[in-house]
Scaffold this motif. Structure first.
Motif, PDB file in Angstrom:
ATOM      1  N   LYS A   1    -103.526  64.373 -88.977  1.00  0.00           N
ATOM      2  CA  LYS A   1    -102.952  65.076 -87.843  1.00  0.00           C
ATOM      3  C   LYS A   1    -102.764  64.059 -86.729  1.00  0.00           C
ATOM      4  CE  LYS A   1    -103.156  69.482 -85.432  1.00  0.00           C
ATOM      5  NZ  LYS A   1    -103.941  70.725 -85.234  1.00  0.00           N
ATOM      6  N   LEU A   2    -101.516  63.849 -86.335  1.00  0.00           N
ATOM      7  CA  LEU A   2    -101.169  62.829 -85.353  1.00  0.00           C
ATOM      8  C   LEU A   2    -101.090  63.435 -83.955  1.00  0.00           C
ATOM      9  CD1 LEU A   2    -100.124  59.786 -85.168  1.00  0.00           C
ATOM     10  CD2 LEU A   2     -97.839  60.803 -85.072  1.00  0.00           C
ATOM     11  N   TYR A   3    -101.723  62.759 -82.998  1.00  0.00           N
ATOM     12  CA  TYR A   3    -101.657  63.147 -81.593  1.00  0.00           C
ATOM     13  C   TYR A   3    -100.959  62.014 -80.848  1.00  0.00           C
ATOM     14  CZ  TYR A   3    -105.296  66.422 -83.052  1.00  0.00           C
ATOM     15  OH  TYR A   3    -106.004  67.401 -83.709  1.00  0.00           O
ATOM     16  N   ALA A   4     -99.962  62.352 -80.016  1.00  0.00           N
ATOM     17  CA  ALA A   4     -99.172  61.300 -79.374  1.00  0.00           C
ATOM     18  C   ALA A   4     -98.711  61.723 -77.995  1.00  0.00           C
ATOM     19  CB  ALA A   4     -97.962  60.944 -80.238  1.00  0.00           C
ATOM     20  N   MET A   5     -98.356  60.728 -77.173  1.00  0.00           N
ATOM     21  CA  MET A   5     -97.810  60.983 -75.852  1.00  0.00           C
ATOM     22  C   MET A   5     -96.824  59.885 -75.487  1.00  0.00           C
ATOM     23  SD  MET A   5    -100.096  59.281 -72.920  1.00  0.00           S
ATOM     24  CE  MET A   5     -98.508  58.730 -72.321  1.00  0.00           C
ATOM     25  N   VAL A   6     -95.861  60.246 -74.631  1.00  0.00           N
ATOM     26  CA  VAL A   6     -94.930  59.276 -74.051  1.00  0.00           C
ATOM     27  C   VAL A   6     -94.836  59.576 -72.560  1.00  0.00           C
ATOM     28  CG1 VAL A   6     -93.575  59.021 -76.170  1.00  0.00           C
ATOM     29  CG2 VAL A   6     -92.891  60.725 -74.465  1.00  0.00           C
ATOM     30  N   GLN A   7     -94.573  58.533 -71.777  1.00  0.00           N
ATOM     31  CA  GLN A   7     -94.423  58.715 -70.336  1.00  0.00           C
ATOM     32  C   GLN A   7     -93.325  57.799 -69.825  1.00  0.00           C
ATOM     33  OE1 GLN A   7     -98.084  58.468 -68.146  1.00  0.00           O
ATOM     34  NE2 GLN A   7     -97.253  59.614 -66.446  1.00  0.00           N
ATOM     35  N   CYS A   8     -92.388  58.370 -69.097  1.00  0.00           N
ATOM     36  CA  CYS A   8     -91.148  57.710 -68.666  1.00  0.00           C
ATOM     37  C   CYS A   8     -90.270  57.458 -69.887  1.00  0.00           C
ATOM     38  CB  CYS A   8     -91.406  56.425 -67.901  1.00  0.00           C
ATOM     39  SG  CYS A   8     -92.220  56.720 -66.322  1.00  0.00           S
ATOM     40  N   THR A   9     -88.980  57.246 -69.652  1.00  0.00           N
ATOM     41  CA  THR A   9     -88.049  57.147 -70.779  1.00  0.00           C
ATOM     42  C   THR A   9     -87.213  55.881 -70.777  1.00  0.00           C
ATOM     43  OG1 THR A   9     -86.362  58.353 -69.539  1.00  0.00           O
ATOM     44  CG2 THR A   9     -87.825  59.652 -70.944  1.00  0.00           C
TER      45      THR A   9
ATOM     46  N   GLU B   1    -102.900  58.583 -81.761  1.00  0.00           N
ATOM     47  CA  GLU B   1    -104.186  58.492 -82.441  1.00  0.00           C
ATOM     48  C   GLU B   1    -104.249  59.591 -83.495  1.00  0.00           C
ATOM     49  OE1 GLU B   1    -106.475  56.280 -82.224  1.00  0.00           O
ATOM     50  OE2 GLU B   1    -106.085  55.257 -80.316  1.00  0.00           O
ATOM     51  N   LEU B   2    -105.241  59.500 -84.365  1.00  0.00           N
ATOM     52  CA  LEU B   2    -105.465  60.546 -85.354  1.00  0.00           C
ATOM     53  C   LEU B   2    -106.575  61.492 -84.900  1.00  0.00           C
ATOM     54  CD1 LEU B   2    -105.134  58.597 -88.733  1.00  0.00           C
ATOM     55  CD2 LEU B   2    -103.391  59.844 -87.430  1.00  0.00           C
ATOM     56  N   TYR B   3    -106.819  61.515 -83.602  1.00  0.00           N
ATOM     57  CA  TYR B   3    -107.780  62.436 -83.014  1.00  0.00           C
ATOM     58  C   TYR B   3    -107.267  62.799 -81.616  1.00  0.00           C
ATOM     59  CZ  TYR B   3    -109.202  58.103 -80.717  1.00  0.00           C
ATOM     60  OH  TYR B   3    -109.190  56.921 -80.015  1.00  0.00           O
ATOM     61  N   PRO B   4    -107.694  63.923 -81.055  1.00  0.00           N
ATOM     62  CA  PRO B   4    -107.252  64.298 -79.702  1.00  0.00           C
ATOM     63  C   PRO B   4    -107.776  63.292 -78.676  1.00  0.00           C
ATOM     64  CG  PRO B   4    -108.215  66.166 -80.859  1.00  0.00           C
ATOM     65  CD  PRO B   4    -108.541  64.958 -81.669  1.00  0.00           C
ATOM     66  N   PHE B   5    -106.900  62.748 -77.842  1.00  0.00           N
ATOM     67  CA  PHE B   5    -107.334  61.770 -76.852  1.00  0.00           C
ATOM     68  C   PHE B   5    -106.846  62.112 -75.446  1.00  0.00           C
ATOM     69  CE2 PHE B   5    -103.239  60.312 -78.378  1.00  0.00           C
ATOM     70  CZ  PHE B   5    -102.582  59.844 -77.255  1.00  0.00           C
ATOM     71  N   LEU B   6    -106.213  63.264 -75.286  1.00  0.00           N
ATOM     72  CA  LEU B   6    -105.717  63.693 -73.986  1.00  0.00           C
ATOM     73  C   LEU B   6    -106.442  64.969 -73.552  1.00  0.00           C
ATOM     74  CD1 LEU B   6    -101.892  63.317 -74.661  1.00  0.00           C
ATOM     75  CD2 LEU B   6    -103.298  61.793 -73.263  1.00  0.00           C
ATOM     76  N   ARG B   7    -106.466  65.199 -72.255  1.00  0.00           N
ATOM     77  CA  ARG B   7    -106.966  66.473 -71.762  1.00  0.00           C
ATOM     78  C   ARG B   7    -105.964  67.554 -72.131  1.00  0.00           C
ATOM     79  NH1 ARG B   7    -108.108  62.883 -67.576  1.00  0.00           N
ATOM     80  NH2 ARG B   7    -110.298  62.795 -66.958  1.00  0.00           N
ATOM     81  N   THR B   8    -106.453  68.709 -72.477  1.00  0.00           N
ATOM     82  CA  THR B   8    -105.552  69.809 -72.824  1.00  0.00           C
ATOM     83  C   THR B   8    -104.983  70.399 -71.550  1.00  0.00           C
ATOM     84  OG1 THR B   8    -107.428  71.336 -72.824  1.00  0.00           O
ATOM     85  CG2 THR B   8    -106.785  70.361 -74.919  1.00  0.00           C
TER      86      THR B   8
END
Length: 242
Positions: A195-203, A235-242
């Motif tokens: 299960k993949l967890y990901a984020m992006v910021q700015c484009t 990451e393969l684990y949650p690393f952000l605040r919900t």
């Protein structure tokens, strides 16, 4: 810190494990702008810098971003600060205080420098580039989890890249719809048994960051590319605040 030593540090960071939760104000990296010189105690530049950093500290950080400058003759004290998308408002204030203290400690009396933490980065300069800023790829570096994914690495990389493209489109839409989600998107996706967890910021430079990610971090269980215009991580684990 010279540009050469900055690159050496960036290489060292490639083999460093990304922190297990990424919700602390952990120090990641810094670069002192030695080419801009140092200011003297009591100088006008010091007064301007103290004034502008003090003003930024009073911000509410509604969208987690501040670009502020004071121009005094030939001097131009400029502060650019951004929090990660899950760390806005009061959490952003906390990271700003940490980053400013870290900059003063690691780049004492330097007119400029950049410092990165898990939840934010601070960019101080005597040069005001204005807005929108030009993307400076020299101030970009990757980090990755030392562990490799199991199974089909090529498929994992492709699915991860595809998911990043979806998040970029989501971030672009969020900017148009909600000022409090300025160019930020995060999500999760099942890839095989992972299960993949990901984020992006700015484009503005995320496409470049994705290509850079493929050069440094193929098949890694987690990675990030950080800069002063955009960042992404997974990451393969949650690393952000919900």
């Amino acid at each position: 810190m010279s540009l050469v030593s900055f690159h050496i540090l960036a290489i060292q960071l490639l083999i460093r494990s990304v922190s297990s939760l990424n919700i602390t104000n952990e120090y990641l990296n810094h670069k002192c702008r030695v080419e801009q010189g140092k200011y003297q105690p009591g100088s006008e530049y010091e007064k301007d810098l103290n004034s502008i950093t003090g003003n930024v500290a009073t911000e509410k950080f509604v969208n987690g971003f501040v670009h502020s400058a004071i121009k005094d003759g030939t001097n131009s004290a400029t502060v650019i600060f951004q929090c990660r998308g899950d760390s806005y408002r009061s959490k952003c204030n906390s990271c700003y205080a940490t980053a400013l203290a870290g900059f003063r400690k690691r780049c004492p009396r330097n007119k400029g420098g950049i410092i990165w933490y898990d939840q934010c980065f601070l960019d101080i300069s005597m040069i005001n580039e204005g807005a929108p800023r030009k993307v400076n790829y020299k101030n970009t570096f990757p980090m990755h989890n030392p562990n490799n994914v199991r199974g089909d690495t090529k498929l994992f990389n492709k699915k991860t890249n595809d998911f990043f493209q979806q998040l970029i489109a989501k971030a672009d839409k969020a900017d148009k719809d909600d000022i409090e989600l300025l160019y930020y998107a995060a999500g999760e996706k099942r890839i095989g048994t992972n299960k993949l967890y990901a984020m992006v910021q700015c484009t503005s430079c995320l496409e470049w960051s994705i290509s850079h990610l493929s050069k440094c971090c193929d098949g890694k269980q987690g990675a990030r590319v950080l800069g002063t215009a955009c960042n992404l991580s997974y990451e393969l684990y949650p690393f952000l605040r919900t």
